[in-house]
Design a protein around this motif. Sequence first.
Motif, mmCIF file in Angstrom:
data_model
loop_
_atom_site.group_PDB
_atom_site.id
_atom_site.type_symbol
_atom_site.label_atom_id
_atom_site.label_comp_id
_atom_site.label_asym_id
_atom_site.label_seq_id
_atom_site.Cartn_x
_atom_site.Cartn_y
_atom_site.Cartn_z
ATOM 1 N N LEU A 128 0.845 -1.188 0.000
ATOM 2 C CA LEU A 128 0.000 0.000 0.000
ATOM 3 C C LEU A 128 0.884 1.243 0.000
ATOM 4 C CD1 LEU A 128 -2.581 -1.094 2.721
ATOM 5 C CD2 LEU A 128 -2.902 -1.148 0.240
ATOM 6 N N GLU A 129 0.415 2.285 -0.660
ATOM 7 C CA GLU A 129 1.173 3.531 -0.729
ATOM 8 C C GLU A 129 0.241 4.706 -0.490
ATOM 9 O OE1 GLU A 129 2.951 6.453 -4.153
ATOM 10 O OE2 GLU A 129 3.057 4.293 -4.532
ATOM 11 N N ASN A 130 0.722 5.676 0.295
ATOM 12 C CA ASN A 130 -0.034 6.899 0.548
ATOM 13 C C ASN A 130 0.910 8.080 0.485
ATOM 14 O OD1 ASN A 130 -0.832 9.010 2.914
ATOM 15 N ND2 ASN A 130 -2.632 8.314 1.791
ATOM 16 N N THR A 131 0.544 9.097 -0.284
ATOM 17 C CA THR A 131 1.372 10.287 -0.446
ATOM 18 C C THR A 131 0.524 11.535 -0.247
ATOM 19 O OG1 THR A 131 2.701 9.134 -2.103
ATOM 20 C CG2 THR A 131 2.983 11.501 -1.962
ATOM 21 N N SER A 132 1.090 12.520 0.425
ATOM 22 C CA SER A 132 0.431 13.814 0.581
ATOM 23 C C SER A 132 1.456 14.907 0.315
ATOM 24 C CB SER A 132 -0.144 13.961 1.994
ATOM 25 O OG SER A 132 -0.780 15.217 2.139
ATOM 26 N N LEU A 133 1.115 15.859 -0.575
ATOM 27 C CA LEU A 133 2.022 16.942 -0.956
ATOM 28 C C LEU A 133 1.371 18.294 -0.677
ATOM 29 C CD1 LEU A 133 3.223 15.652 -4.467
ATOM 30 C CD2 LEU A 133 4.269 15.231 -2.241
ATOM 31 N N SER A 134 2.211 19.276 -0.340
ATOM 32 C CA SER A 134 1.743 20.655 -0.204
ATOM 33 C C SER A 134 2.570 21.551 -1.114
ATOM 34 C CB SER A 134 1.871 21.125 1.248
ATOM 35 O OG SER A 134 3.229 21.120 1.653
ATOM 36 N N GLN A 135 2.040 22.721 -1.444
ATOM 37 C CA GLN A 135 2.717 23.636 -2.364
ATOM 38 C C GLN A 135 2.516 25.076 -1.927
ATOM 39 O OE1 GLN A 135 2.195 23.314 -6.805
ATOM 40 N NE2 GLN A 135 1.429 25.413 -6.609
ATOM 41 N N GLU A 136 3.564 25.871 -2.147
ATOM 42 C CA GLU A 136 3.441 27.312 -2.023
ATOM 43 C C GLU A 136 4.097 27.963 -3.231
ATOM 44 O OE1 GLU A 136 5.563 29.199 1.138
ATOM 45 O OE2 GLU A 136 7.066 27.608 1.225
ATOM 46 N N GLN A 137 3.650 29.170 -3.575
ATOM 47 C CA GLN A 137 4.128 29.824 -4.797
ATOM 48 C C GLN A 137 4.334 31.301 -4.538
ATOM 49 O OE1 GLN A 137 2.357 28.862 -8.733
ATOM 50 N NE2 GLN A 137 1.786 31.016 -8.850
ATOM 51 N N THR A 138 5.447 31.821 -5.080
ATOM 52 C CA THR A 138 5.700 33.262 -5.046
ATOM 53 C C THR A 138 5.890 33.747 -6.472
ATOM 54 O OG1 THR A 138 8.084 32.930 -4.775
ATOM 55 C CG2 THR A 138 6.760 33.158 -2.776
ATOM 56 N N SER A 139 5.463 34.968 -6.730
ATOM 57 C CA SER A 139 5.517 35.537 -8.069
ATOM 58 C C SER A 139 6.027 36.963 -8.005
ATOM 59 C CB SER A 139 4.127 35.511 -8.708
ATOM 60 O OG SER A 139 4.106 36.241 -9.925
ATOM 61 N N PHE B 155 -0.484 25.342 0.691
ATOM 62 C CA PHE B 155 -1.783 24.686 0.745
ATOM 63 C C PHE B 155 -1.628 23.209 0.373
ATOM 64 C CE2 PHE B 155 -1.265 26.006 -3.635
ATOM 65 C CZ PHE B 155 -1.833 24.998 -4.390
ATOM 66 N N HIS B 156 -2.609 22.422 0.739
ATOM 67 C CA HIS B 156 -2.610 20.984 0.435
ATOM 68 C C HIS B 156 -2.830 20.799 -1.060
ATOM 69 C CE1 HIS B 156 -4.606 16.770 0.988
ATOM 70 N NE2 HIS B 156 -3.360 16.686 0.590
ATOM 71 N N LEU B 157 -1.819 20.270 -1.746
ATOM 72 C CA LEU B 157 -1.855 20.172 -3.202
ATOM 73 C C LEU B 157 -2.405 18.843 -3.702
ATOM 74 C CD1 LEU B 157 -0.996 21.207 -6.066
ATOM 75 C CD2 LEU B 157 1.224 20.111 -5.636
ATOM 76 N N GLU B 158 -2.033 17.743 -3.055
ATOM 77 C CA GLU B 158 -2.299 16.448 -3.677
ATOM 78 C C GLU B 158 -2.322 15.337 -2.636
ATOM 79 O OE1 GLU B 158 0.309 13.448 -6.496
ATOM 80 O OE2 GLU B 158 0.437 15.607 -6.854
ATOM 81 N N THR B 159 -3.211 14.363 -2.863
ATOM 82 C CA THR B 159 -3.254 13.131 -2.073
ATOM 83 C C THR B 159 -3.287 11.952 -3.024
ATOM 84 O OG1 THR B 159 -4.415 14.156 -0.217
ATOM 85 C CG2 THR B 159 -4.554 11.759 -0.403
ATOM 86 N N GLU B 160 -2.417 10.980 -2.780
ATOM 87 C CA GLU B 160 -2.343 9.804 -3.644
ATOM 88 C C GLU B 160 -2.442 8.540 -2.800
ATOM 89 O OE1 GLU B 160 1.196 7.464 -5.941
ATOM 90 O OE2 GLU B 160 0.889 9.559 -6.533
ATOM 91 N N ASN B 161 -3.275 7.604 -3.247
ATOM 92 C CA ASN B 161 -3.398 6.297 -2.621
ATOM 93 C C ASN B 161 -3.227 5.222 -3.683
ATOM 94 O OD1 ASN B 161 -4.342 6.828 0.302
ATOM 95 N ND2 ASN B 161 -5.700 8.124 -0.933
ATOM 96 N N GLY B 162 -2.343 4.271 -3.423
ATOM 97 C CA GLY B 162 -2.082 3.226 -4.408
ATOM 98 C C GLY B 162 -1.932 1.873 -3.755
ATOM 99 N N ASN B 163 -2.057 0.842 -4.569
ATOM 100 C CA ASN B 163 -1.890 -0.523 -4.112
ATOM 101 C C ASN B 163 -1.250 -1.344 -5.230
ATOM 102 O OD1 ASN B 163 -2.607 -2.749 -2.052
ATOM 103 N ND2 ASN B 163 -3.406 -3.551 -3.975
ATOM 104 N N VAL B 164 -0.226 -2.127 -4.858
ATOM 105 C CA VAL B 164 0.459 -2.987 -5.813
ATOM 106 C C VAL B 164 0.378 -4.423 -5.320
ATOM 107 C CG1 VAL B 164 2.630 -3.543 -6.951
ATOM 108 C CG2 VAL B 164 2.051 -1.164 -6.490
ATOM 109 N N PHE B 165 -0.183 -5.303 -6.140
ATOM 110 C CA PHE B 165 -0.215 -6.744 -5.843
ATOM 111 C C PHE B 165 0.622 -7.470 -6.889
ATOM 112 C CE2 PHE B 165 -1.804 -10.930 -6.954
ATOM 113 C CZ PHE B 165 -1.730 -11.589 -5.726
ATOM 114 N N LEU B 166 1.463 -8.384 -6.435
ATOM 115 C CA LEU B 166 2.311 -9.162 -7.335
ATOM 116 C C LEU B 166 2.321 -10.623 -6.917
ATOM 117 C CD1 LEU B 166 4.525 -9.472 -9.551
ATOM 118 C CD2 LEU B 166 6.200 -8.994 -7.750
#
Length: 507
Positions: A280-291, A303-314
Amino acid sequence: MIKKCLHTLIALLVLSPALASQTRVESTGGLSLVLQDSSAEVNPYNFGNPAGLALLPAVSRFDISAPWFQLYPASSSFQSMQADGFLSRLTSGFDNTSLLSSSTNAFQYEGLILFPTPKWAFQAGGDLLHATNQPDTTAGIMDQSLDSTRALGRTAYDFGPFAFGAQFQWAQYNFNYQPVSGAAATLISGNTTETLLIPEAGLLASFPMDSSKSPAILRLGGSFTMILPSSTDNQNFDGVVIGAPVTVEKNITVSSYQSFGPEAYLDVPDSLQAVILDHLENTSLSQEQTSSSAATAISQPAFHLETENGNVFLGLFKWHFPLLISSKGILNMDQGAYLLINSKQVDYFDPAGTTAFATNNSDIQGAIGTGLDKDKDFGVGLQATLETQSGSSDPAGGTSLPVNFFGYQVSLGGEKWFSKVFAFRTGIVFESDRNQGAQAVQRPFYFVPSGTQITCTTLTVGAGYADSGLQTDLRLWYGQPSIYDSPNPNDFATTMGAQLSLSILFR
């Protein structure tokens, strides 16, 4: 970007039963399910569990490999690409479709492995890669080059009934983007520096299944991987938007990452090897930006940019048994097969916390191989792989973009030993990739645009030397991926590469 680098470059280089390398396997067309080679053994070490290091034969060794690759397009349908470095492989896993593409642990037999005692092992490794014009589904937007540097420290101890291992990996990836012009925006320059700090631990319990001198063994355990939250992806872009110059800086931080799951291995000496694992895999990313210009690109607090959930069966097995025994030696039959199911869901968020985009993808792979071999005489085999990808990308309030991909690969090859130390190898690989979805699909050295079928025949040749303490392997390959049934005769590219590997054993 962080996930893309996590899935890049799995290195394998090993013993056969005393000494062998992944270069040997690839020289025969990638017959990983057929050849009896330690780099293709079904064991915890080859599948990324750090505890498996202590279960290897207690022989200290040093391994290094240098690959080189070029892709020359005959038309704009393909993108020029070059790659070279000091690493065991440019691609990953047992074949091009990569059994281990979801693993963050890309190091296997590479660098220095020491056994201070028969039960305690230590590994220190590192690699370098320089590549230009990486295959990217956004190739029409940004033309990127990559320089990566990685280092690994790993140790493991075999306590008898169980083995424990731990490791720490550092990786840095530097991307440089070439100028690209568009209707409303022009990229003048851009770069990304990504740093990952990845600790991992593994545990295995061994259960002998009989009382013989070399018993069949069932091993149960698992591994746990994380990425430290201090890992970051820093992006800088200088451009012109609607006539106004602007500098944008983005910082993407790993808020959390975990990958874990159970594993079961069965080893019947000189007969059967098998594995079942589910990670099982779980990822959480945040991002900030300046211009530098609020009128063209706004600044954003973290801010909270992304959430990823994955599963690998072999599930995978390899079967090796004698077919004919005579005074001239033993003729063996080798067979293997695997099934891989990789599912993943990713949710992307806007600064307000609303879901802006979501993807849901499933990747299913299956393969089978069969062949014959006689130790230090010859080996020949046939291997076939199928892969399907399905799912969709769904922008909020927009049109769903389906994923619909089917590919297959057939490899035929073998090797001939002309003496106890010299061998010649060759193989031919045919691959067909058909994309009927609405999104481009990335392959190891090119991507398949929507509505396109790409076929490629690759010829590989290799030569090797092996004695009790030294092995060198040289591999050369040549292929021409082309767009199937295209009316344009120039819709193809030429690929070629070479790889030299060296293994030294300290006995």
